[in-house]
Design a protein around this motif. Structure first.
Motif, short mmCIF file in Angstrom:
data_model
loop_
_atom_site.label_atom_id
_atom_site.label_comp_id
_atom_site.label_asym_id
_atom_site.label_seq_id
_atom_site.Cartn_x
_atom_site.Cartn_y
_atom_site.Cartn_z
N SER A 38 24.60 29.87 38.51
CA SER A 38 25.24 31.18 38.63
C SER A 38 25.96 31.58 37.36
O SER A 38 26.15 32.77 37.08
CB SER A 38 26.23 31.17 39.81
OG SER A 38 27.39 30.41 39.50
N ARG A 39 26.39 30.59 36.56
CA ARG A 39 27.16 30.88 35.35
C ARG A 39 26.31 30.94 34.08
O ARG A 39 26.86 31.14 32.99
CB ARG A 39 28.27 29.83 35.18
CG ARG A 39 29.37 29.93 36.24
CD ARG A 39 29.98 31.33 36.27
NE ARG A 39 31.06 31.44 37.24
CZ ARG A 39 32.36 31.30 36.94
NH1 ARG A 39 32.73 31.05 35.70
NH2 ARG A 39 33.27 31.41 37.89
N GLU A 43 23.18 39.51 30.88
CA GLU A 43 22.29 40.63 30.62
C GLU A 43 21.51 40.45 29.33
O GLU A 43 20.50 41.12 29.09
CB GLU A 43 23.09 41.94 30.58
CG GLU A 43 23.71 42.32 31.92
CD GLU A 43 24.48 43.62 31.85
OE1 GLU A 43 24.48 44.25 30.77
OE2 GLU A 43 25.06 44.02 32.87
N VAL A 44 21.96 39.54 28.49
CA VAL A 44 21.24 39.20 27.27
C VAL A 44 20.18 38.17 27.66
O VAL A 44 20.49 37.01 27.88
CB VAL A 44 22.18 38.63 26.20
CG1 VAL A 44 21.41 38.30 24.91
CG2 VAL A 44 23.31 39.60 25.92
N VAL A 45 18.94 38.61 27.76
CA VAL A 45 17.88 37.79 28.37
C VAL A 45 17.73 36.42 27.72
O VAL A 45 17.48 35.42 28.39
CB VAL A 45 16.53 38.55 28.32
CG1 VAL A 45 15.39 37.68 28.86
CG2 VAL A 45 16.63 39.85 29.09
N MET A 46 17.89 36.36 26.41
CA MET A 46 17.68 35.09 25.72
C MET A 46 18.67 34.01 26.14
O MET A 46 18.36 32.81 26.11
CB MET A 46 17.77 35.29 24.20
CG MET A 46 17.36 34.06 23.40
SD MET A 46 17.53 34.30 21.62
CE MET A 46 16.20 35.47 21.33
N ILE A 47 19.87 34.40 26.57
CA ILE A 47 20.90 33.40 26.93
C ILE A 47 20.46 32.53 28.11
O ILE A 47 20.44 31.30 27.99
CB ILE A 47 22.25 34.08 27.18
CG1 ILE A 47 22.83 34.58 25.84
CG2 ILE A 47 23.23 33.12 27.87
CD1 ILE A 47 24.13 35.34 25.96
N PRO A 48 20.09 33.10 29.27
CA PRO A 48 19.64 32.23 30.35
C PRO A 48 18.34 31.50 30.03
O PRO A 48 18.13 30.37 30.49
CB PRO A 48 19.46 33.18 31.54
CG PRO A 48 19.40 34.55 30.96
CD PRO A 48 20.20 34.51 29.71
#
Length: 339
Positions: A38-39, A43-48
């Protein structure tokens, strides 16, 4: 002449030593894993994408399990242990992302390192994002002392990384200097992960110190076994190529010992391959031969067992409960990885 200890996994697997701990913390770890997922959202796709590449890559999550186990050992009943365990895992993941950039590593846990897929810049910045999330979780727990312990750990880990840079490719590194790197870079997070359990449970200082001592000595043993495995483990078990430390020019304890005990000619070999970076394909076999000749692997493992014994003694302060027995079994798991 010494021989290199065969560092193969025992039949049945050494992971059996983790079974009591896994059983003890299983319900809480489900909550930790859900919390971690969950953390990592953004919204910055590359982060997840980058974060989940490493988080989902099969690590044992030993450090957060230690937070849960020491919390249970001390009778904690809230949900702060779950948040702190997740914070510990985020801190660990961030250091791995940063380490792979510093070391130029190509593999991590048997998969391409994130830097190979997204680049160095993305790996560093996503690591920073995870550290920020970790501190947010710590604040949510509401324990100023737990926040102090983990924030100090973050600073010490960074110092350990810098110390390692100073020691990198330096064959003059002493055993004391190398162990100082290990305490900062690896063992400090183990120590903090264990210490915050009795802290949030409101236990006496003596129990907090005992839990910290257990984690610190366990972490040192863990790293020393890793050092030995790099020269004799199996790639499937290591999650990287055997000899990566050698190829990257890392000075680890087996090398420190072999260099100190070697002849002038042998020291020139270590200087050429590690300091000068002039290692050829056949040099790894020669490095392993020299480590065997001087008993460097055996003595590294003996030191790991020594620190394991210190971790065992630290737990003597606690009652003979299932949680304490599970934590004792973890010591066996860490040292048995080399047999």
């Amino acid at each position: 002449m010494g021989v290199v200890v065969p560092l193969e996994e025992r039949p049945g697997g050494t992971d059996a030593g983790l079974a009591p701990l896994l059983k003890l913390v299983a319900p809480a770890m489900e909550r930790v894993n859900a919390f971690i997922l969950s953390r990592t959202g953004s919204e910055v796709v590359m982060i997840p994408e980058v974060a989940n590449h490493l988080i989902s890559s099969g690590g044992k999550r030993l450090r957060p399990m230690l937070t849960l186990a020491t919390s249970a050992l001390c009778g904690y009943s809230g949900d702060g242990d779950v948040k702190l365990a997740a914070a510990v895992e985020f801190m660990h993941t961030a250091t791995l992302l940063h380490d792979d950039v510093v070391d130029g590593s190509e593999m991590r846990r048997g998969k391409l390192a994130a830097r190979m897929l997204w680049g160095n810049e993305a790996s560093v910045l996503v690591g920073d994002f995870l550290l920020g999330q970790a501190f947010k979780m710590m604040v949510e727990v509401g324990s100023l002392e737990a926040l102090r312990i983990l924030s100090e750990a973050a600073a010490v880990i960074a110092e350990g990384e810098v110390m390692q840079l100073a020691a990198a490719k330096n064959t003059a590194t002493t055993e004391d200097e190398y162990l100082a790197v290990v305490r900062g870079k690896t063992a400090e997070l183990f120590a903090a992960a264990c210490e915050v359990g009795p802290v949030i449970a409101g236990r006496p200082r003596a129990e907090q110190a005992a839990a910290r001592s257990y984690g610190m000595n366990l972490g040192i043993a863990f790293q020393l076994v890793d050092d030995a495995l790099d020269y004799g483990g199996r790639e499937a078990k290591l999650g990287k190529k055997v000899g990566d430390d050698f190829r990257e020019g890392k000075i680890t304890l087996p090398v420190v010992l072999a260099y100190r005990r070697g002849s002038a000619e042998e020291r020139l070999f270590w200087k050429r391959t590690l300091e000068d970076g002039d290692a050829q394909d056949a040099d790894l076999a020669e490095a392993i031969r020299l480590l065997g000749k001087h008993g460097a692997i055996e003595d590294t493992l003996a030191r790991a067992r020594h620190y394991g014994a210190m971790a065992r003694d630290a737990l003597a302060l606690f009652e003979d409960r299932s949680e304490a027995r599970a934590l004792l079994d973890v010591i066996g798991f860490v040292t048995a990885r080399a047999h």
